[in-house]
Scaffold this active site. Sequence first.
Site, PDB file in Angstrom:
ATOM      1  N   LYS A  33       0.629  -1.112  -0.141  1.00  0.00           N
ATOM      2  CA  LYS A  33       0.007  -0.024  -0.078  1.00  0.00           C
ATOM      3  C   LYS A  33       0.985   1.012  -0.096  1.00  0.00           C
ATOM      4  O   LYS A  33       1.875   1.463   1.075  1.00  0.00           O
ATOM      5  CB  LYS A  33      -0.931  -0.034   1.305  1.00  0.00           C
ATOM      6  N   GLY A  86      -0.420   8.026  -5.918  1.00  0.00           N
ATOM      7  CA  GLY A  86      -0.181   6.451  -5.638  1.00  0.00           C
ATOM      8  C   GLY A  86       0.653   6.310  -4.426  1.00  0.00           C
ATOM      9  O   GLY A  86       1.157   4.945  -4.273  1.00  0.00           O
ATOM     10  N   ARG A 119       0.476  -5.315   3.665  1.00  0.00           N
ATOM     11  CA  ARG A 119      -0.718  -5.792   4.225  1.00  0.00           C
ATOM     12  C   ARG A 119      -1.144  -7.042   3.827  1.00  0.00           C
ATOM     13  O   ARG A 119      -0.936  -7.609   2.580  1.00  0.00           O
ATOM     14  CB  ARG A 119      -1.761  -4.759   3.462  1.00  0.00           C
ATOM     15  N   ASP A 129     -16.636  -0.048  -1.020  1.00  0.00           N
ATOM     16  CA  ASP A 129     -15.361  -0.549  -1.494  1.00  0.00           C
ATOM     17  C   ASP A 129     -14.463  -0.926  -0.019  1.00  0.00           C
ATOM     18  O   ASP A 129     -13.275  -1.656  -0.204  1.00  0.00           O
ATOM     19  CB  ASP A 129     -14.554   0.513  -2.054  1.00  0.00           C
ATOM     20  N   ASN A 130     -14.700  -0.557   0.965  1.00  0.00           N
ATOM     21  CA  ASN A 130     -14.081  -0.955   2.153  1.00  0.00           C
ATOM     22  C   ASN A 130     -14.741  -1.761   3.123  1.00  0.00           C
ATOM     23  O   ASN A 130     -14.373  -1.942   4.252  1.00  0.00           O
ATOM     24  CB  ASN A 130     -13.673   0.557   3.269  1.00  0.00           C
ATOM     25  N   ASP A 160      -9.065  -1.683   5.696  1.00  0.00           N
ATOM     26  CA  ASP A 160      -8.899  -0.196   5.178  1.00  0.00           C
ATOM     27  C   ASP A 160      -9.067   0.908   6.429  1.00  0.00           C
ATOM     28  O   ASP A 160      -9.968   1.426   6.839  1.00  0.00           O
ATOM     29  CB  ASP A 160      -9.846   0.064   4.163  1.00  0.00           C
TER      30      ASP A 160
HETATM   31  P1  AMP Z   1      -9.531   4.842   0.603  1.00  0.00           P
HETATM   32  O1  AMP Z   1     -10.085   6.009   1.149  1.00  0.00           O
HETATM   33  O2  AMP Z   1      -8.109   4.633   1.179  1.00  0.00           O
HETATM   34  O3  AMP Z   1     -10.349   3.736   0.760  1.00  0.00           O
HETATM   35  O4  AMP Z   1      -9.364   5.125  -0.921  1.00  0.00           O
HETATM   36  C1  AMP Z   1     -10.398   5.232  -1.879  1.00  0.00           C
HETATM   37  C2  AMP Z   1      -9.850   5.292  -3.444  1.00  0.00           C
HETATM   38  O5  AMP Z   1      -8.895   6.307  -3.520  1.00  0.00           O
HETATM   39  C3  AMP Z   1      -9.085   3.887  -3.511  1.00  0.00           C
HETATM   40  O6  AMP Z   1      -9.441   3.577  -4.919  1.00  0.00           O
HETATM   41  C4  AMP Z   1      -7.638   4.256  -3.501  1.00  0.00           C
HETATM   42  O7  AMP Z   1      -6.798   3.507  -4.273  1.00  0.00           O
HETATM   43  C5  AMP Z   1      -7.698   5.577  -3.841  1.00  0.00           C
HETATM   44  N1  AMP Z   1      -6.580   6.395  -3.399  1.00  0.00           N
HETATM   45  C6  AMP Z   1      -6.417   6.751  -2.084  1.00  0.00           C
HETATM   46  N2  AMP Z   1      -5.238   7.800  -2.006  1.00  0.00           N
HETATM   47  C7  AMP Z   1      -4.635   7.529  -2.953  1.00  0.00           C
HETATM   48  C8  AMP Z   1      -3.498   8.245  -3.670  1.00  0.00           C
HETATM   49  N3  AMP Z   1      -2.533   8.976  -2.782  1.00  0.00           N
HETATM   50  N4  AMP Z   1      -3.067   7.965  -4.978  1.00  0.00           N
HETATM   51  C9  AMP Z   1      -4.073   7.186  -5.537  1.00  0.00           C
HETATM   52  N5  AMP Z   1      -5.242   6.834  -5.192  1.00  0.00           N
HETATM   53  C10 AMP Z   1      -5.587   7.005  -4.096  1.00  0.00           C
HETATM   54 MG    MG Z   2     -10.579   1.820   0.344  1.00  0.00          MG
END
Ligand code: AMP
Ligand code: MG
Length: 488
Positions: free
Chosen positions: A114, A127, A177, A253-254, A263
């Site tokens: 991650k 990313g 992870r 998604d989580n 997550d």
């Molecule tokens: P999360 O809030 O961690 O569940 O992320 C929600 C979505 O945003 C997922 O598709 C993650 O892969 C994407 N995401 C979160 N942070 C980044 C980042 N820094 N760069 C690219 N994608 C991100």
């Molecule tokens: Mg997520």
Amino acid sequence: MTNQNETGWNFDNSYARLPEIFFTNQNLNPVRSPNLIILNSPLAASLGLTVEKLQSEDGIAVLAGNRIPEGGSPLAQAYAGHQFGHFTMLGDGRALLLGEQITPQGERFDLQLKGSGRTRYSRGGDGRAALGPMLREYIISEAMHALGIPTTRSLAVVETGEAIARETYLPGAILTRVAFSHIRVGTFQYAAKWGTVEELRTLADYTIKRHYLDIDADGNRYLSLLQEVIKRQAALVAKWQLVGFIHGVMNTDNMAISGETIDYGPCAFMDTYDPETVFSSIDVQGRYAYGNQPYIAGWNLARFAETLLPLLHDDQEKAVKIAQDAISGYMEKYQKNWLAGMRAKLGIFNEEEEDATLVEDLLNMMQKYRADYTNTFRALTIDKIEVTSLNGNLEFMQWHEKWQARLGRQENSNESSQKLMRNSNPAVIPRNHRVEEALDAAVNEGDLSVMEKLLNVLSKPFAHSSEQEEYCTLPAPSNLPYRTFCGT
Ligand code: AMP
Ligand code: MG
């Protein structure tokens, strides 16, 4: 150069054999100068990995996403999801599945990096991930595991040697992870929206094979899948509620189909008991407040059920009826799990009609007098009510008498009640001020000792030992509420 096999990599990449709409093969995005910050040795060993090899330059290169481990097949997973109620395409925007490690016991675990750089699903993001939040996920996921709550785990955190731009520049890091899988409700939503029915069926069959082997080949196996996922989520969310864990971003998604907590973004543990507690800075409506979590899980499960409609019955109307019947059983399952857990927290073995009221009376008092959730149960457990702020309160003393009388109405000894309570009420949880203190030392001073001490205490939450006492203290009163952040 070390022979990578000496590390114990033993990959099988079943996800990579799914239809190609489910993922994108992904090249590595190497980082400048990886530095291993923390490695979870017991977890590594249980995965069949050699700790010394993981600590070597080659091992660290794998954990930094600079080298593909032997047999690994890096890919980014596609998924969608409802974020705060709004449906959208997502996918691994900053993660990479290295492969599925088969342990010496024959178990299969996803190993995912991650913070490993941009993918096809990154949208506007870089990313990457920052060191603080990755160490935070490490601490809280390992604490959850020690609390006996199904969860993804943390194998390692590696600093990348690169700064990432947030509000300021922060040290970049990558977390490894470990999960039963990363199949989410959102993975099914993606398949239902953009795949064919056959692709959806393939995903469902794959999921059954991976997580629900007991489902019969005969009968409506997709209904069974729905029912089993409901069962696991009902059990999981009850466990969260029982320890005061607030996930913070229960988007679809989580939510993992395996039934593990996944997550760790803006999550945090509640101190003062209040169902309206929200820590996440972006959750302005309180959608994911502590008291809402059971309902949100039900909402997410309904979204999961919708994805399965074409598999449940050829007749759409009948399919909807089947799905609705299954979903309508969720709340009762959740309540049962929760009440059983609450009985255990109060040392109660048998069942009486009035037990729910006894529990609610206690919770209402905690809320009314702003008592600390964990410490109230701890005080009852170690029979030291003087350590709770409720001590001396007439209402509480009356409740205490009622509770004692209730305990008297079961055959089990006081001793066994106390044992049950000790095993059900953690003495320590990852309290926000302790977590912040550990992160501050690690990130700003390069001092890992505070975090290691905290991790050690959190690894035995039910020990009720004297060395844990200093971790039971509450944060100093503050005018500012504690706030957590997503996607950092
Ligand atoms: P999360 O809030 O961690 O569940 O992320 C929600 C979505 O945003 C997922 O598709 C993650 O892969 C994407 N995401 C979160 N942070 C980044 C980042 N820094 N760069 C690219 N994608 C991100
Ligand atoms: Mg997520």
